[in-house]
Scaffold this motif. Structure first.
Motif, PDB file in Angstrom:
ATOM      1  N   LEU A   1      41.947  37.552  45.824  1.00 37.11           N
ATOM      2  CA  LEU A   1      42.159  36.408  44.724  1.00 37.11           C
ATOM      3  C   LEU A   1      40.826  36.804  43.305  1.00 37.11           C
ATOM      4  O   LEU A   1      41.019  36.095  42.343  1.00 37.11           O
ATOM      5  N   PHE A   2      39.986  37.598  43.695  1.00 36.35           N
ATOM      6  CA  PHE A   2      38.843  38.034  42.669  1.00 36.35           C
ATOM      7  C   PHE A   2      38.882  38.975  42.074  1.00 36.35           C
ATOM      8  O   PHE A   2      38.817  40.399  42.803  1.00 36.35           O
ATOM      9  N   GLU A   3      38.629  39.388  40.716  1.00 33.92           N
ATOM     10  CA  GLU A   3      38.472  40.629  40.122  1.00 33.92           C
ATOM     11  C   GLU A   3      37.035  41.096  40.421  1.00 33.92           C
ATOM     12  O   GLU A   3      36.209  40.327  40.841  1.00 33.92           O
TER      13      GLU A   3
ATOM     14  N   GLN B   1      32.691  40.502  34.504  1.00 34.25           N
ATOM     15  CA  GLN B   1      33.910  40.860  35.097  1.00 34.25           C
ATOM     16  C   GLN B   1      34.262  42.157  34.596  1.00 34.25           C
ATOM     17  O   GLN B   1      34.333  42.640  33.470  1.00 34.25           O
TER      18      GLN B   1
ATOM     19  N   GLY C   1      41.860  30.421  45.213  1.00 39.20           N
ATOM     20  CA  GLY C   1      41.837  30.997  44.177  1.00 39.20           C
ATOM     21  C   GLY C   1      41.734  30.051  42.896  1.00 39.20           C
ATOM     22  O   GLY C   1      40.774  30.177  42.339  1.00 39.20           O
TER      23      GLY C   1
ATOM     24  N   HIS D   1      38.101  30.163  41.075  1.00 42.51           N
ATOM     25  CA  HIS D   1      37.976  31.106  39.855  1.00 42.51           C
ATOM     26  C   HIS D   1      37.015  30.584  39.049  1.00 42.51           C
ATOM     27  O   HIS D   1      36.327  31.608  38.339  1.00 42.51           O
TER      28      HIS D   1
ATOM     29  N   HIS E   1      33.617  32.120  40.173  1.00 42.76           N
ATOM     30  CA  HIS E   1      33.704  33.500  40.138  1.00 42.76           C
ATOM     31  C   HIS E   1      33.568  33.966  38.704  1.00 42.76           C
ATOM     32  O   HIS E   1      32.687  34.981  38.243  1.00 42.76           O
ATOM     33  N   ALA E   2      34.326  33.402  37.744  1.00 43.90           N
ATOM     34  CA  ALA E   2      34.447  33.893  36.345  1.00 43.90           C
ATOM     35  C   ALA E   2      33.335  33.249  35.282  1.00 43.90           C
ATOM     36  O   ALA E   2      33.106  33.956  34.518  1.00 43.90           O
TER      37      ALA E   2
ATOM     38  N   ARG F   1      27.625  31.528  42.505  1.00 42.65           N
ATOM     39  CA  ARG F   1      28.570  32.735  43.144  1.00 42.65           C
ATOM     40  C   ARG F   1      27.973  33.167  44.386  1.00 42.65           C
ATOM     41  O   ARG F   1      28.806  33.179  45.273  1.00 42.65           O
TER      42      ARG F   1
ATOM     43  N   THR G   1      41.585  29.904  33.794  1.00 49.83           N
ATOM     44  CA  THR G   1      41.702  29.748  35.006  1.00 49.83           C
ATOM     45  C   THR G   1      43.283  29.638  35.172  1.00 49.83           C
ATOM     46  O   THR G   1      44.092  30.383  36.007  1.00 49.83           O
TER      47      THR G   1
ATOM     48  N   ARG H   1      45.236  32.751  34.469  1.00 51.47           N
ATOM     49  CA  ARG H   1      45.145  33.684  35.459  1.00 51.47           C
ATOM     50  C   ARG H   1      46.137  33.325  36.554  1.00 51.47           C
ATOM     51  O   ARG H   1      46.930  34.305  36.996  1.00 51.47           O
ATOM     52  N   PHE H   2      46.315  32.069  36.824  1.00 53.91           N
ATOM     53  CA  PHE H   2      47.078  31.716  37.930  1.00 53.91           C
ATOM     54  C   PHE H   2      48.606  31.225  37.699  1.00 53.91           C
ATOM     55  O   PHE H   2      49.399  31.312  38.472  1.00 53.91           O
TER      56      PHE H   2
END
Length: 395
Positions: free
Chosen positions: A54-56, A64, A99, A103, A106-107, A114, A243, A246-247
């Motif tokens: 799910l994560f870069e 990123q 995700g 996200h 994460h981002a 994190r 977000t 992305r999805f």
């Protein structure tokens, strides 16, 4: 991948995921209680390493490194969601909600955020949720009314409601979007990471058509500090939109997986079911219907793949990313609704019995046309993007 086909490695991975979903994940899904988080299923997704996808990857400085990282790209995510949806929609949804909820952390989260939350999310031990929608602002993210008022100690107090939140009220933390600057529209929204045990936060489950957990949240002076901000103050709208961009293509992949499952079930049924002196597939009307179902499914699949490939190539802020993501979600979710409905019609009454694959898909397929931006919102985004980049007419 070319514009027309997957490479052998991708094809093999999709087949592997379908088998994994059918043999390892579906039994866990069947033991779950509809409307509640299936924690054993989420844990299994973590144990199998699927949540890592799910994560870069991130660079040494925390930035990123881009979605091109192996196993972390938007296209990889689409292939995974499509494959899981084909065999086990509950597993697909559980993965996607992890995700969507994590996200923003994460981002846009700090190193501390994190480090605290992403490892348990990846392991399937912590459940995440994306808390954007409100009773009066379902798809209009710029019209949020959840108030974040300064409390005099450098933080804020959140007061108001969120509604239609997947994984609520059972998530372990929420990515929450609140208004920090009244009257500023999209420029006055801030994203916060809010643990579920924060004082003043309560939730209520909602009894919905789709089987995954959805609830409402009430914020009664919930305190958040600077350490809870995701990104920058008053820049939360960007967190939400990046977000969703992305999805959104992978929501389309979820829909394509359901459409393909319904199509394959229809092919098998119409090849075996006898009627009017032959099989259903011998009737021209049936053959034409199945051909239409297959053509629309393939067209939707290609648009989803194209949108994901563009995200991987250009990044979340690349030209046309929002338009491509909206187009992919729009065509795929509308197509899946058509294909599943047609499949039910060709199966007849048996498809309406509880427990039948198509009865399950019929309940699952309706919601994606609404969540993460309804079809009408996607059309608005597409039109806005088209006019914004309209070429000057020749002199």
């Amino acid at each position: 991948m070319t514009a027309f086909s997957l490479n052998p490695e991708q094809t093999a991975r999709c087949a592997e995921l379908r088998t994994l979903a059918a043999e390892r994940l579906r039994p866990l899904a069947e033991k779950g209680e509809p409307g509640h988080v299936n924690r054993p299923l989420v844990a299994a997704l973590g144990e199998l390493g699927l949540l890592d996808c799910l994560f870069e990857e991130r660079g040494a400085g925390g930035e990123q490194a881009g979605a091109r990282a192996r196993g972390a790209g938007a296209l990889d995510l689409c292939l995974m969601r499509e494959s899981l949806a084909y065999a086990c929609t509950e597993a697909e949804t559980a993965l996607a909600l992890q995700g969507l909820g994590a996200h923003p952390v994460h981002a846009h989260g700090s190193a501390a955020q994190r480090e605290r939350w992403l490892p348990p999310v990846r392991a399937g031990h912590a459940v995440a949720a994306f808390a954007l929608s409100e009773p009066g602002a379902g798809s209009d993210a710029a019209a949020l009314s959840l108030a974040a008022e300064r409390d005099g100690s450098g933080g804020w107090r959140l007061t108001g409601e969120k509604c239609w939140i997947s994984n609520a009220p059972e998530a372990d933390f929420y990515s929450v979007f609140a208004r920090t600057s009244p009257g500023a529209g999209s420029r006055g929204v801030t994203a916060f990471l809010v643990p579920a045990d924060r004082a003043g936060l309560t939730g209520t489950p909602l009894d919905m058509l789709s089987p995954h957990p959805i609830g409402a949240l009430a914020f009664d002076g919930v305190r958040v500090g600077v350490e809870d901000v995701l990104g920058e103050v008053d820049r939360g709208f960007r967190v939400a939109m990046t977000t969703l961009n992305r999805f959104r293509p992978s929501v389309g992949a979820f829909a394509v997986g359901m459409a393909q499952s319904a199509l394959d079930a229809t092919l098998a049924h119409t090849a075996e079911r006898t009627a009017f002196g032959g099989t259903l597939k011998d009737l021209q009307s049936v053959g034409h219907q199945v051909a239409e179902m297959a053509t629309r499914t393939e067209a939707a699949r290609l648009m989803v793949y194209a949108a994901a490939a563009a995200y991987d190539s250009e990044g979340p802020q690349g030209p046309g990313i929002a338009r491509r993501a909206a187009m992919a979600k729009l065509i795929a979710t509308e197509t899946a609704q058509y294909v599943v409905d047609a499949a039910v019609q060709l199966h007849g009454a048996r498809a309406l019995r509880r427990g039948h694959l198509l009865e399950h898909l019929y309940r699952e397929v309706r919601a994606p046309r609404i969540y993460e931006g309804a079809s009408e919102v996607q059309r608005t985004i597409i039109a806005k993007e088209l006019y914004a980049h309209q070429e000057e007419p020749p002199a």
